[in-house]
Scaffold this motif. Structure first.
Motif, PDB file in Angstrom:
ATOM      1  N   PHE A   1       0.843  -1.197   0.000  1.00 40.51           N
ATOM      2  CA  PHE A   1       0.000   0.000   0.000  1.00 40.51           C
ATOM      3  C   PHE A   1       0.871   1.237   0.000  1.00 40.51           C
ATOM      4  N   PRO A   2       0.400   2.338  -0.579  1.00 40.11           N
ATOM      5  CA  PRO A   2      -0.926   2.514  -1.141  1.00 40.11           C
ATOM      6  C   PRO A   2      -1.091   1.772  -2.460  1.00 40.11           C
TER       7      PRO A   2
ATOM      8  N   TYR B   1      -5.845   2.416   0.950  1.00 42.48           N
ATOM      9  CA  TYR B   1      -4.991   1.751   1.933  1.00 42.48           C
ATOM     10  C   TYR B   1      -5.797   0.665   2.614  1.00 42.48           C
TER      11      TYR B   1
ATOM     12  N   VAL C   1      -2.916   8.992   8.040  1.00 44.83           N
ATOM     13  CA  VAL C   1      -2.182   7.782   7.682  1.00 44.83           C
ATOM     14  C   VAL C   1      -0.809   7.779   8.341  1.00 44.83           C
TER      15      VAL C   1
END
Length: 145
Positions: free
Chosen positions: A47-48, A64, A140
């Motif tokens: 991820f992303p 994500y 994040v």
């Protein structure tokens, strides 16, 4: 079977048709677009990722796995949503959160209130709206990263 699609960020790419995710109800705000694929430019399952519309090169979401960032993130899927996704205790599924990535990527946030749930067996997906109190813009990255 392999097919080529045009993408917003990567030009033309080749995907396996078996990776196409079907969103019978579309994604909130984009209800008419039903077919997407996950692109992993950083490597498999890294991820992303990019949730790219198969039939619209301009429609793409950065996503994500919210459980990689918020290890205690858990929610209930309603009976109606389970039926829509054909999910039960024997069907593997994945959860994704749509990101907002500003110019300063360290301020990236994800939407924990409206996750995308994917039935991994049948490639059926839906964005669901949770009644639990989760943030629409959860960070994040930790402050100072």
């Amino acid at each position: 079977m392999l097919m080529n699609i045009k993408t917003r960020d990567f030009g033309e790419v080749q995907i396996d048709e078996s990776t196409i995710l079907n969103f019978p109800a579309g994604i909130i705000g984009f209800e008419d677009t039903k077919r997407y694929t996950l692109l992993s430019p950083l490597g498999d399952d890294k991820f992303p990722m990019w949730l790219q519309a198969v039939d619209n090169p301009d429609l793409c979401f950065v996503v994500y796995d919210p459980m990689e960032i918020y290890h205690d993130y858990k929610f209930e899927i309603s009976d109606e949503e389970q039926e829509q996704l054909n999910i039960n205790e024997n069907v593997p599924y994945r959860c994704l959160a749509v990101a907002i990535v500003p110019e300063d990527y360290r301020k990236t946030t994800i939407n924990l209130r409206c996750p995308i749930v994917i039935n991994l067996r049948d490639n059926i997906a839906a964005q669901i709206i949770l009644t639990e109190h989760f943030e629409f813009k959860a960070p994040v990255y930790e402050e100072g990263c």
